[in-house]
Scaffold this active site. Structure first.
Site: not given
Ligand code: NAD
Length: 247
Positions: A69, A121, A132, A150, A218
């Site tokens: 949450r 995802h 359900c 639900c 990066e």
């Molecule tokens: P990720 O593979 O999505 O990596 C994040 C990447 O973003 C890094 O390589 C970083 O260098 C880069 N980054 C950081 N700031 C940036 C910017 N301003 N512009 C462009 N690139 C930038 O890895 P994670 O964060 O470990 O996430 C893993 C999984 O978790 C994702 O695939 C997703 O399913 C989920 N997740 C989703 C969200 C969301 O919905 N916004 C947020 C966090 C995690």
């Protein structure tokens, strides 16, 4: 190549392509105020990833839901699409982009106006009943009571995004790899390339001959292996520049 030359080259390649797809990760939403999981400012420095493990969630729905949450429904509820989401939507509207495959669950591509989005995802805006299977809008739940239940049968609701230990939604999976095999250009934005099977999508695009353009401040696991042009910088700022050369 300097930054400007790379941008021009990337725009030229995209304009010449008959099928361009984007592959987006948590990085594209950082400028919308949603931190990634990994890295210095990542959420896993503050929260225990086990709250998103399916087995743990099923045994401790209340414990998991308190963190879920806070992370997904208190902090990020008001996040808005940024320039990067907006330019991708404009590219689709102007026939320069066919599909987005996103690892994100934040719904921001749809909110920006993109239509063809394969959510690898899942999506956090819907909650699914563990009994359900009915979907309920998260916005209608309120989250006063944890775990949320639900409205039909009172069973526990789970966010409709995948937890560790769950499979990828079938339709999104199939469509993502169809797009990867078809595309001539794959634009990767803000992904470490560490999360599989999602990371196999741009790798498949590469195997099938696509040019790979990557936007990330990066390096990533893609950069030295499959990337042809690395536009180094934040997604919103780079997409704003790229837009000038695209239209
Ligand atoms: P990720 O593979 O999505 O990596 C994040 C990447 O973003 C890094 O390589 C970083 O260098 C880069 N980054 C950081 N700031 C940036 C910017 N301003 N512009 C462009 N690139 C930038 O890895 P994670 O964060 O470990 O996430 C893993 C999984 O978790 C994702 O695939 C997703 O399913 C989920 N997740 C989703 C969200 C969301 O919905 N916004 C947020 C966090 C995690």
């Amino acid at each position: 190549m300097d930054g400007k030359t790379k941008l021009k080259e990337a725009a030229k390649i995209i304009k010449a392509s008959k099928y361009t797809m984007a592959f987006t990760g948590a990085g594209i939403s950082v400028e919308s105020g949603i931190p990634p999981f990994r890295g210095e400012k990542g959420l896993w420095n503050k929260y225990d990833p086990k709250v998103l493990e399916l087995g743990y969630f099923l045994q401790n729905p209340s414990g998991s839901w308190h963190s879920i949450r806070e992370i997904f429904y208190d902090f990020f509820a008001d996040s808005k699409p940024n320039k990067a989401h907006e330019v991708l939507a404009r590219m689709e509207g102007e026939k320069l982009l066919k599909a987005i495959v996103t690892q994100n669950i934040d719904n921001l591509h749809y909110e920006a106006g993109s239509k063809v989005v394969y959510e690898f995802h899942g999506n956090s805006k819907k909650l699914k009943c563990l009994e359900c299977g009915e979907l309920t809008d998260a916005a209608d739940i309120g989250f006063k009571n944890i775990p949320p239940t639900c409205p039909k049968d009172g069973a526990v609701l789970k966010p409709d995004f995948i937890f560790f230990g769950e499979g990828i939604p079938e339709y999104a999976y199939e469509m993502s790899f169809i797009a990867a095999k078809k595309c001539e250009v794959c634009l990767i934005i803000g992904s470490t390339g560490e999360v599989t099977p999602a990371a196999f999508v741009p790798r498949t695009a590469r195997d099938y001959g696509a040019k790979i353009i990557e936007i990330n401040p990066e390096g990533s696991l893609f950069t030295n292996h499959i990337t042809d042009i690395h536009l180094k910088g934040e997604a919103g700022a780079i997409m704003k520049e790229l837009e000038k050369y695209l239209f």
